[in-house]
Write an enzyme that holds these catalytic residues in place. Structure first.
Site, short mmCIF file in Angstrom:
data_model
loop_
_atom_site.label_atom_id
_atom_site.label_comp_id
_atom_site.label_asym_id
_atom_site.label_seq_id
_atom_site.Cartn_x
_atom_site.Cartn_y
_atom_site.Cartn_z
N CYS A 127 29.13 55.61 24.24
CA CYS A 127 28.11 54.81 23.55
C CYS A 127 28.19 55.09 22.04
O CYS A 127 28.34 56.25 21.63
CB CYS A 127 26.73 55.17 24.07
SG CYS A 127 25.35 54.48 23.10
N CYS A 138 25.18 60.39 21.56
CA CYS A 138 25.04 59.90 22.93
C CYS A 138 26.40 60.00 23.64
O CYS A 138 27.41 59.56 23.13
CB CYS A 138 24.57 58.44 22.95
SG CYS A 138 24.34 57.78 24.63
N CYS A 191 61.76 47.12 30.45
CA CYS A 191 61.64 47.24 31.91
C CYS A 191 60.19 47.49 32.30
O CYS A 191 59.48 48.27 31.65
CB CYS A 191 62.53 48.38 32.42
SG CYS A 191 62.45 48.56 34.22
N CYS A 194 74.55 71.66 -9.44
CA CYS A 194 75.26 72.90 -9.72
C CYS A 194 76.26 73.22 -8.63
O CYS A 194 76.26 72.62 -7.56
CB CYS A 194 74.27 74.05 -9.90
SG CYS A 194 73.50 74.60 -8.36
#
Length: 516
Positions: free
Chosen positions: A182, A187, A231, A308
């Site tokens: 809810c 609730c 599938c 480097c």
């Protein structure tokens, strides 16, 4: 240790005897009718041509099958616990569709389960539910007639528009919508499927139903979806039955354990390493050779991605060296501007070693990929044979459908052997170089199997053309039948020996006499 043609040929005599066996054909029988069903013949050929056939230890389930099982579970829980089907669904979702666990938890402490899942024993009664008196919606804060507002039995009414938005947002967020509560703050009363059907849009209902169905599979250790794209089937597997090879109704074959393509007799660990290596290197072998150098310590190819010259190998090596001269890096005072013949020779040696490693990988990868390509082509040829070739041969050679089954047997065998041969190259790549006896035995068995397969494939692919272009039945077709059927059996035997040896870890080398 030497291997000659007398080794591993316990089957040779019976194969030669089989190939010499006469197969009678009634050339006068041009009746197109067949006693058997075409599909059954194909299924039989697949079963008879599989290397190491085993009892089917799985069941293919359609969406209707899965929904039927869900309904059975919901009905059982609803009847036993004397609760609504909506509440039964909420319970099963929470307990991963395990009916036994639902019963145990419910009868152990019904009140605790109701509180935890938000299942109310009785809805909150409100005297004004049929009243047209205006009531405030707790979400949009607009007033609506009470009889147009909806709650889930907890006494927290909301307007239909807000319910629709709340449910729609939850469904768009994913499977979490199956445990919706809810929207009132704190609730815990559950929002069941009845509310979804009443308040959600048609599109959201379809998505909710999809999540609801998938929840049954994804929490069940014995059921998995077929991994083939698009599938709709799931597979129920007998865990502990030993064989992990699955063939779905969509024709895709996969390993139950790792979901990769069927790879027996190679184990899942080797497949995982091979697939990872392919994704990491197969498309970049040429680039690696041109743009990388091998670590002087571990020989792993390294790409320079910074400006480097100070290089550090990856874990676990972590060796630091100069990109230009491959010498050990001490600090930034390192100099390699003078020509050093010994260093140059060392660098060339490292490069050659790295190239040798890549050449070895390329050797096995090319053969792995080529056999996969050939397997896919053979699958297309089998389909063409079933759709066109068989009917044409029946007409030209005056054969019954069942009398041409040997052709399907051959093609199914070719497809299976290509699959096995493909994975033996992954096996060979990871076979330790120092185990010379095992390597020699492996290459002997692999070579014998590969030669047999090439003879079978050549016969099935090329020699059949003569009989397809014939104008009338011929005695040569009977000779073709004997040859192709014989090659199918011989090739199957070669591959059974190869598979058995690999599954035993090439342990047979321990029983073979050492070479003098």
């Amino acid at each position: 240790m030497d291997f000659d043609d007398d080794m591993y040929d316990s089957y040779s005599d019976q194969d030669e005897e089989f190939m010499d066996t006469d197969v009678s054909v009634d050339d006068n029988n041009c009746d197109d009718d067949d006693d058997g069903d075409d599909d059954d013949d194909v299924d039989d050929s697949i079963e008879s041509s599989t290397i190491n056939p085993h009892k089917k230890n799985y069941t293919i389930l359609s969406e209707d099958d899965l929904r039927g099982r869900q309904e059975e579970d919901i009905t059982e829980v609803s009847n036993v616990l004397s609760i609504s089907r909506v509440s039964a669904s909420i319970l099963l979702l929470r307990y991963n569709w395990n009916v036994v666990e639902v019963h145990q938890a419910w009868f152990a402490d019904e009140e605790k389960v109701r509180s935890m899942l938000g299942i109310m024993e009785k809805p909150v009664l409100q005297n004004d539910q049929n009243s047209e008196e205006l009531t405030l919606c707790g979400i949009c804060l607009e007033n609506y007639p009470r009889n147009t507002m909806i709650d889930v039995g907890c006494g927290h009414p909301f307007c239909c528009s807000c319910w629709n938005g709340y449910i729609g947002t939850a469904i768009k967020d994913g499977p979490g919508c199956l445990m919706l509560r809810c929207p009132q703050h704190k609730c815990r009363v559950a929002v069941g499927q009845d509310m979804i059907n009443m308040l959600a849009s048609e599109e959201d209902k379809v998505k909710y139903s999809y999540y609801f169905l998938r929840s049954y599979v994804e929490v069940n250790k014995k059921i998995k979806w077929c991994p083939s794209p698009g599938c709709i089937y799931a597979v129920e597997f007998e865990i502990g039955s030993g064989i992990n090879d699955i063939c779905c109704k969509c024709t895709h074959s996969f390993c139950w354990n790792c979901i990769e393509d069927v790879h027996s007799p190679v184990d899942c660990g080797t497949v995982a390493k091979w697939v990872f290596k392919n994704s990491d290197e197969s498309e970049n072998v040429t680039w690696i050779l041109a743009n990388s150098k091998a670590c002087p310590k571990c020989n792993r190819p390294i790409q320079k991605n910074d400006g480097c010259m100070h290089m550090t190998c990856r874990e676990p090596c972590r060796y630091e060296f100069c990109w230009l001269c491959l010498g050990k890096w001490i600090n930034y005072d390192h100099k390699c501007n003078s020509f050093d013949k010994e260093k140059q020779e060392g660098e060339e040696k490292v490069k050659n070693m790295a190239k040798s490693l890549l050449d070895r990988y390329t050797h096995y990868y090319e053969r792995w990929a080529a056999n996969e390509k050939s397997r896919v082509k053979a699958m297309g040829d089998l389909q063409k044979m079933q759709d066109v070739t068989i009917d044409k041969l029946r007409s030209i050679q005056c054969q019954l459908q069942s009398e041409l089954k040997f052709i399907a047997d051959a093609w199914v065998q070719i497809i299976e052997c290509r699959r096995v041969l493909k994975w033996t190259y992954a096996y060979g790549y990871y076979l330790p170089e120092h185990e010379h006896a095992k390597k020699q035995l492996f290459e002997y068995l692999q070579g014998e199997a590969e030669s047999g397969l090439e003879r079978l494939h050549q016969c099935a692919e090329k020699e059949i053309e003569v009989h397809l272009n014939a104008e009338a039945p011929s005695e040569e077709f009977n000779e073709f039948r004997i040859k192709l059927a014989g090659l199918t059996t011989v090739t199957r035997n070669y591959f059974e020996n190869l598979v058995q040896a690999l599954e035993n870890g090439l342990a047979d080398v321990d029983s073979l006499p050492a070479s003098e």
